[in-house]
Write an enzyme that holds these catalytic residues in place. Structure first.
Site, PDB file in Angstrom:
ATOM      1  N   TYR A  22       0.719  -1.148  -0.061  1.00  0.00           N
ATOM      2  CA  TYR A  22      -0.054   0.057   0.221  1.00  0.00           C
ATOM      3  C   TYR A  22       1.123   1.483   0.001  1.00  0.00           C
ATOM      4  O   TYR A  22       0.420   2.270   0.085  1.00  0.00           O
ATOM      5  CB  TYR A  22      -0.799   0.055   1.111  1.00  0.00           C
ATOM      6  CG  TYR A  22      -1.722  -1.148   1.203  1.00  0.00           C
ATOM      7  CD1 TYR A  22      -2.887  -1.180   0.405  1.00  0.00           C
ATOM      8  CD2 TYR A  22      -1.754  -2.200   2.155  1.00  0.00           C
ATOM      9  CE1 TYR A  22      -3.886  -2.349   0.204  1.00  0.00           C
ATOM     10  CE2 TYR A  22      -2.709  -3.237   1.961  1.00  0.00           C
ATOM     11  CZ  TYR A  22      -3.630  -3.210   1.133  1.00  0.00           C
ATOM     12  OH  TYR A  22      -4.401  -4.327   1.348  1.00  0.00           O
ATOM     13  N   HIS A  99      -8.204   2.057  -5.961  1.00  0.00           N
ATOM     14  CA  HIS A  99      -7.317   1.160  -5.206  1.00  0.00           C
ATOM     15  C   HIS A  99      -5.923   1.405  -5.337  1.00  0.00           C
ATOM     16  O   HIS A  99      -5.457   1.625  -6.239  1.00  0.00           O
ATOM     17  CB  HIS A  99      -7.673  -0.122  -5.481  1.00  0.00           C
ATOM     18  CG  HIS A  99      -9.260  -0.657  -5.206  1.00  0.00           C
ATOM     19  ND1 HIS A  99      -9.523  -0.939  -3.914  1.00  0.00           N
ATOM     20  CD2 HIS A  99      -9.939  -0.843  -6.186  1.00  0.00           C
ATOM     21  CE1 HIS A  99     -11.024  -1.171  -4.181  1.00  0.00           C
ATOM     22  NE2 HIS A  99     -11.285  -1.137  -5.610  1.00  0.00           N
TER      23      HIS A  99
END
EC number: 4.2.1.10
Length: 145
Positions: A22, A99
């Site tokens: 991430y 995302h």
């Protein structure tokens, strides 16, 4: 043009949680960059983050009449929540799914999105830049309609 970015479960941990997937930027860092970009694009951007599906749905429903477009990273709810899908369709506000990671290069259970087939677009896999690309995309769309 008034826009809303909704971030779902565990996105408050971005920058700390699995940085190899991430990234190392915090959600606050990402939001600060997005505010600058939104200003350059003559857009206003509001932020909402919750680990609760119901709170996310409430936020979507309350945006009717005040928001022109939604950016949404529903996190894990992307793959499980028909209720979020129904809320987005119910308010009929254009939205872009976003995302940080490429959900299609990860575990198979992440390959299904209940949101993407009705979204204006889907941006994933570019880390924090996914949000910037999604913001540019929805602003471009809204300026044309």
């Amino acid at each position: 043009m008034d826009l809303l970015l909704i971030n779902g479960p565990n996105l408050n941990l971005v920058g700390k949680r699995e940085p190899s997937i991430y990234g190392s930027q915090t959600l606050e860092d990402i939001q600060a960059e997005l505010l600058t970009l939104a200003s350059e694009l003559d857009a206003k951007l509001k932020f909402f983050q919750s680990n609760s599906e119901g709170e996310m749905i409430d936020c979507i429903q309350k945006s009717v009449g005040s928001i022109d477009g939604i950016l949404i990273n529903a996190g894990a709810y992307t793959h499980t929540s028909i209720a979020l899908r129904d809320a987005l369709l119910g308010v009929a506000i254009p939205y872009v799914e976003v995302h940080l990671s490429n959900i299609y290069s990860r575990e198979e259970f992440r390959h299904k999105s209940f949101l993407s087939d009705k979204a204006l677009g889907l941006v994933c896999g570019f880390g924090a830049n996914s949000y910037q690309l999604a913001l540019e995309g929805i602003v471009s769309y809204l300026k044309r309609v």
